[in-house]
Each structure stands twice: as C-alpha cells, then as structure tokens.
Design a protein around this motif. Structure first.
Motif, PDB file in Angstrom:
ATOM      1  N   LYS A  46       0.889  13.109   3.434  1.00  0.00           N
ATOM      2  CA  LYS A  46       2.081  13.135   2.592  1.00  0.00           C
ATOM      3  C   LYS A  46       1.817  14.069   1.418  1.00  0.00           C
ATOM      4  N   ILE A  47       2.806  14.866   1.084  1.00  0.00           N
ATOM      5  CA  ILE A  47       2.701  15.787  -0.043  1.00  0.00           C
ATOM      6  C   ILE A  47       3.743  15.379  -1.076  1.00  0.00           C
ATOM      7  N   ASP A  48       3.278  15.052  -2.261  1.00  0.00           N
ATOM      8  CA  ASP A  48       4.172  14.719  -3.361  1.00  0.00           C
ATOM      9  C   ASP A  48       4.550  16.020  -4.060  1.00  0.00           C
ATOM     10  N   VAL A  49       5.832  16.324  -4.074  1.00  0.00           N
ATOM     11  CA  VAL A  49       6.326  17.601  -4.604  1.00  0.00           C
ATOM     12  C   VAL A  49       6.716  17.424  -6.067  1.00  0.00           C
ATOM     13  N   ASN A  50       6.266  18.363  -6.910  1.00  0.00           N
ATOM     14  CA  ASN A  50       6.568  18.254  -8.344  1.00  0.00           C
ATOM     15  C   ASN A  50       7.263  19.486  -8.928  1.00  0.00           C
ATOM     16  N   ARG A  51       7.422  20.542  -8.136  1.00  0.00           N
ATOM     17  CA  ARG A  51       8.070  21.754  -8.640  1.00  0.00           C
ATOM     18  C   ARG A  51       8.751  22.486  -7.491  1.00  0.00           C
ATOM     19  N   MET A  52       9.892  23.124  -7.787  1.00  0.00           N
ATOM     20  CA  MET A  52      10.579  23.906  -6.756  1.00  0.00           C
ATOM     21  C   MET A  52      10.921  25.281  -7.308  1.00  0.00           C
ATOM     22  N   GLN A  53      10.969  26.265  -6.407  1.00  0.00           N
ATOM     23  CA  GLN A  53      11.307  27.632  -6.766  1.00  0.00           C
ATOM     24  C   GLN A  53      12.395  28.145  -5.815  1.00  0.00           C
ATOM     25  N   PRO A  54      13.659  28.044  -6.231  1.00  0.00           N
ATOM     26  CA  PRO A  54      14.720  28.591  -5.387  1.00  0.00           C
ATOM     27  C   PRO A  54      14.652  30.125  -5.387  1.00  0.00           C
ATOM     28  N   MET A  55      15.321  30.751  -4.436  1.00  0.00           N
ATOM     29  CA  MET A  55      15.320  32.220  -4.356  1.00  0.00           C
ATOM     30  C   MET A  55      15.940  32.843  -5.602  1.00  0.00           C
ATOM     31  N   ARG A  56      16.975  32.229  -6.115  1.00  0.00           N
ATOM     32  CA  ARG A  56      17.631  32.719  -7.328  1.00  0.00           C
ATOM     33  C   ARG A  56      17.426  31.713  -8.438  1.00  0.00           C
ATOM     34  N   GLY A  57      17.258  32.210  -9.639  1.00  0.00           N
ATOM     35  CA  GLY A  57      17.051  31.311 -10.768  1.00  0.00           C
ATOM     36  C   GLY A  57      15.576  30.987 -10.931  1.00  0.00           C
ATOM     37  N   GLY A  58      15.265  30.308 -11.985  1.00  0.00           N
ATOM     38  CA  GLY A  58      13.876  29.988 -12.287  1.00  0.00           C
ATOM     39  C   GLY A  58      13.385  28.760 -11.564  1.00  0.00           C
ATOM     40  N   SER A  59      12.090  28.564 -11.639  1.00  0.00           N
ATOM     41  CA  SER A  59      11.526  27.369 -11.034  1.00  0.00           C
ATOM     42  C   SER A  59      11.872  26.155 -11.891  1.00  0.00           C
ATOM     43  N   ARG A  60      11.861  25.009 -11.259  1.00  0.00           N
ATOM     44  CA  ARG A  60      12.252  23.773 -11.942  1.00  0.00           C
ATOM     45  C   ARG A  60      11.221  22.692 -11.666  1.00  0.00           C
ATOM     46  N   THR A  61      10.869  21.974 -12.713  1.00  0.00           N
ATOM     47  CA  THR A  61       9.994  20.819 -12.560  1.00  0.00           C
ATOM     48  C   THR A  61      10.839  19.648 -12.079  1.00  0.00           C
ATOM     49  N   LEU A  62      10.342  18.933 -11.105  1.00  0.00           N
ATOM     50  CA  LEU A  62      11.070  17.804 -10.533  1.00  0.00           C
ATOM     51  C   LEU A  62      10.603  16.517 -11.181  1.00  0.00           C
ATOM     52  N   THR A  63      11.550  15.699 -11.580  1.00  0.00           N
ATOM     53  CA  THR A  63      11.213  14.440 -12.237  1.00  0.00           C
ATOM     54  C   THR A  63      11.324  13.240 -11.294  1.00  0.00           C
ATOM     55  N   THR A  64      12.009  13.415 -10.189  1.00  0.00           N
ATOM     56  CA  THR A  64      12.135  12.357  -9.186  1.00  0.00           C
ATOM     57  C   THR A  64      10.996  12.505  -8.183  1.00  0.00           C
ATOM     58  N   ASN A  65      10.626  11.426  -7.522  1.00  0.00           N
ATOM     59  CA  ASN A  65       9.526  11.451  -6.557  1.00  0.00           C
ATOM     60  C   ASN A  65       9.986  12.023  -5.219  1.00  0.00           C
ATOM     61  N   TYR A  66       9.893  13.336  -5.066  1.00  0.00           N
ATOM     62  CA  TYR A  66      10.212  14.001  -3.808  1.00  0.00           C
ATOM     63  C   TYR A  66       8.939  14.180  -3.002  1.00  0.00           C
ATOM     64  N   SER A  67       9.091  14.219  -1.676  1.00  0.00           N
ATOM     65  CA  SER A  67       7.895  14.334  -0.847  1.00  0.00           C
ATOM     66  C   SER A  67       8.215  14.922   0.518  1.00  0.00           C
ATOM     67  N   LEU A  68       7.156  15.340   1.179  1.00  0.00           N
ATOM     68  CA  LEU A  68       7.201  15.793   2.561  1.00  0.00           C
ATOM     69  C   LEU A  68       6.091  15.041   3.283  1.00  0.00           C
ATOM     70  N   LYS A  69       6.458  14.330   4.339  1.00  0.00           N
ATOM     71  CA  LYS A  69       5.472  13.534   5.056  1.00  0.00           C
ATOM     72  C   LYS A  69       5.418  13.998   6.502  1.00  0.00           C
ATOM     73  N   ILE A  70       4.204  14.215   6.983  1.00  0.00           N
ATOM     74  CA  ILE A  70       3.969  14.563   8.379  1.00  0.00           C
ATOM     75  C   ILE A  70       3.263  13.375   9.006  1.00  0.00           C
ATOM     76  N   SER A  71       3.808  12.898  10.104  1.00  0.00           N
ATOM     77  CA  SER A  71       3.195  11.776  10.809  1.00  0.00           C
ATOM     78  C   SER A  71       3.234  12.070  12.303  1.00  0.00           C
ATOM     79  N   ASN A  72       2.080  12.497  12.810  1.00  0.00           N
ATOM     80  CA  ASN A  72       1.912  12.877  14.211  1.00  0.00           C
ATOM     81  C   ASN A  72       2.894  13.973  14.604  1.00  0.00           C
ATOM     82  N   ASP A  73       3.973  13.627  15.272  1.00  0.00           N
ATOM     83  CA  ASP A  73       4.890  14.660  15.760  1.00  0.00           C
ATOM     84  C   ASP A  73       6.233  14.644  15.036  1.00  0.00           C
ATOM     85  N   SER A  74       6.299  14.048  13.839  1.00  0.00           N
ATOM     86  CA  SER A  74       7.557  13.966  13.098  1.00  0.00           C
ATOM     87  C   SER A  74       7.374  14.413  11.652  1.00  0.00           C
TER      88      SER A  74
END
Length: 162
Positions: A46-74
């Motif tokens: 699981k990766i806890d995400v704390n910052r995002m960089q859209p193609m346009r505009g500046g990067s933004r610090t995330l205050t909510t607990n966003y994540s990306l989880k890899i579990s076997n084949d999902s």
C-alpha cells in the motif's frame, strides 16, 4: 576537580553511544529496504499518497488519506483527480477511485536500488496505465496515464513498518 571528572564521564558516555546510534540507523535502513523488497516481490503493498502534481497548475499537498493498494492481481485506487477530462460519463464519473483487476504487471530494477512497476487496469469509465517508481526507503512516485483524461502524478510513501 569534581567538574572535570563529570565532564570526562559525560564525554565517555557520548562516545560510547555514537557507534550504537550509527549501527541502529544502518540496521533500520537495511530493515526498511528488506521490507520494501519483500512487499514488491509479494505484489502486496500500500502506498500512502501525500502530494499530487496535475499536468496544469502547481503541485498540491493532500490532507486526506489517499492511497494506492496492490494486492496480488488487483489494484485499489483511492486517488484524487484534478485536470482536463476529454470524455467522461455523465456526472463526472468516479475519477481514480475504483477497485479493478490488473493486467500486464511488469517489474523492472533500476539503478541505485530503485524499482519500476508498470501495470494496466480498466474501470467502467476509462483505461489506465500506472507507472510506479519505488525507492529503497519506500518513497514512491506514481504516474497515471488515462485514455480520456490528462495524466497526473503523485508522491507518497510505502506503508511499511519503520
């Protein structure tokens, strides 16, 4: 006389603890690197995400607990999206919030202990290509390329016991 003995005793204590601290730091670093490698090899992390960089505009610090989880084949993607969408379902769709099977999962070792993981997935609204660069200390860069949206990048840390 007493103060010089106390100073000498203090210096001896400081010298004695310095190698132990350095050793524990290197042990901790090795333990983290081992945990990161084991998580990648098992394809369960699981990766806890704390910052995002859209193609346009500046990067933004995330205050909510966003994540990306890899579990076997999902993949369990809970990521915010800011950017231009070219073709989306009525009402805006769900963005990058979905749970779907992974296709074409590839792992590649890079220089300095980094790992690159590429995979594809499809949700009801779009096709996605994820590219993860994971550093030995668990810090991660995620790049998402969608068929119907501008690409976006995220940074975060792998959720491992440090």
């Amino acid at each position: 006389m007493k103060t010089s003995k106390l100073i000498l005793l203090g210096l001896i204590c400081m010298i004695a603890t310095v190698p132990a601290t350095a050793q524990s730091r290197s042990e901790k670093k090795a333990r983290i690197e081992r945990a990161v490698k084991e998580a990648i090899d098992s394809q369960t992390y699981k990766i806890d995400v704390n910052r995002m960089q859209p193609m346009r505009g500046g990067s933004r610090t995330l205050t909510t607990n966003y994540s990306l989880k890899i579990s076997n084949d999902s993949v369990y993607s809970y990521l915010p999206y800011f950017g231009v969408a070219y073709n989306i379902p009525y009402g805006g769709g769900k963005g990058l919030v979905f749970s779907e099977p992974i296709t074409e999962y590839k792992t590649k070792e890079l220089k300095k202990g980094r790992m690159q993981i590429d995979f594809k997935t499809r949700s009801e609204g779009d096709n996605y290509e994820y590219s993860l660069t994971i550093y030995p200390n668990g810090s991660t860069t995620i790049h998402v390329q969608a068929s119907n949206r501008q690409s976006i990048s995220y940074t975060g840390d792998m959720d491992i016991e440090k």
